[in-house]
Design an enzyme around this catalytic site. Structure first.
Site, PDB file in Angstrom:
ATOM      1  N   GLU A 116       0.631  -0.963   0.129  1.00 60.09           N
ATOM      2  CA  GLU A 116       0.323  -0.283  -0.307  1.00 60.09           C
ATOM      3  C   GLU A 116       0.839   1.333  -0.316  1.00 60.09           C
ATOM      4  OE1 GLU A 116      -2.886   0.084  -0.599  1.00 60.09           O
ATOM      5  OE2 GLU A 116      -3.605  -2.452  -0.742  1.00 60.09           O
ATOM      6  N   HIS A 119       1.478   2.144  -3.299  1.00 63.61           N
ATOM      7  CA  HIS A 119       1.318   3.117  -4.131  1.00 63.61           C
ATOM      8  C   HIS A 119       1.317   4.517  -3.580  1.00 63.61           C
ATOM      9  CE1 HIS A 119      -1.144   0.030  -6.053  1.00 63.61           C
ATOM     10  NE2 HIS A 119      -2.315  -0.336  -4.540  1.00 63.61           N
ATOM     11  N   ASP A 125      -0.961  -1.489  -9.011  1.00 60.31           N
ATOM     12  CA  ASP A 125      -0.925  -3.378  -9.646  1.00 60.31           C
ATOM     13  C   ASP A 125      -0.287  -3.605 -10.365  1.00 60.31           C
ATOM     14  OD1 ASP A 125      -1.944  -3.001  -6.360  1.00 60.31           O
ATOM     15  OD2 ASP A 125      -4.003  -1.257  -7.272  1.00 60.31           O
TER      16      ASP A 125
HETATM   17 ZN   LIG Z   1      -2.690  -1.938  -4.500  1.00 58.29          ZN
END
Ligand SMILES: [Zn+2]
Length: 188
Positions: A116, A119, A125
């Site tokens: 996370e 990101h 992703d």
């Molecule tokens: Zn993700």
């Protein structure tokens, strides 16, 4: 006519001083662009604060252009019960992460945390099911506990942070990274 002459001298000195200050400012700009602090805050992270610290160390070791530290609140770490873990990136290095407590009992909490944060550091992703890829998230299964970004993922983060101009303020939400068991219910 002494006063006007003195005024001219002072004005000349003042201009010289401003020029010197300007020169100093220009010299400092390149140095500050190389490494950028990503200040994370674990005050709302509950039982996941330790994982956030571990994830920060992993990212610091894997990259050259960022330094994650508890120096502010650019990146808030939250947790919740149900709904799925996700990240909201407001701009490069800025936003917040939410860790789903239930999901973290099924998947590696450190891998979720590092993913996370990935990101927030600019990564998208990549659900290819490969456990060696951090951004494959839950597609690699509950048995995958690898919390480390691949060399390619780390290089991508370094490249994002090497451009001082990057970081436009477009908020992006990254959810559905961790498809959990059906018992957990609707995941975002
Ligand atoms: Zn993700």
């Amino acid at each position: 006519m002494r006063m006007p002459k003195m005024s001219r001298i002072l004005a000349t000195l003042a201009a010289a001083a401003l020029t010197a200050l300007g020169a100093v400012a220009v010299d400092q700009a390149p140095a500050s662009a190389a490494i950028r602090n990503v200040c994370y805050n674990t005050s709302q992270a509950g039982p996941f604060a330790g994982y956030a610290n571990q994830a920060a160390t992993i990212w610091n070791n894997a990259t050259k252009n960022i330094n994650m530290a508890q120096c502010g609140s650019n990146l808030m770490i939250y947790y919740t019960y149900g709904g799925g873990s996700y990240a909201v990136r407001n701009s490069l290095g800025n936003g917040y992460v939410v860790i789903d407590y239930y999901q973290a009992q099924q998947y590696s909490p450190l891998r979720i945390m590092t993913h996370e944060i990935g990101h927030i550091l600019g990564l998208a992703d990549n659900y290819n099911g490969n456990c060696a890829i951090l951004m494959s998230g839950g597609s690699a299964g509950t048995g995958c506990t690898n919390p480390y970004p691949s060399a390619g993922e780390a290089a991508a983060v370094d490249s994002y942070f090497s451009f001082a101009a990057r970081g436009a303020t477009t908020t992006e939400v990254f959810a559905d990274s961790w498809p959990a068991a059906a018992t957990v219910g609707a995941l975002r």
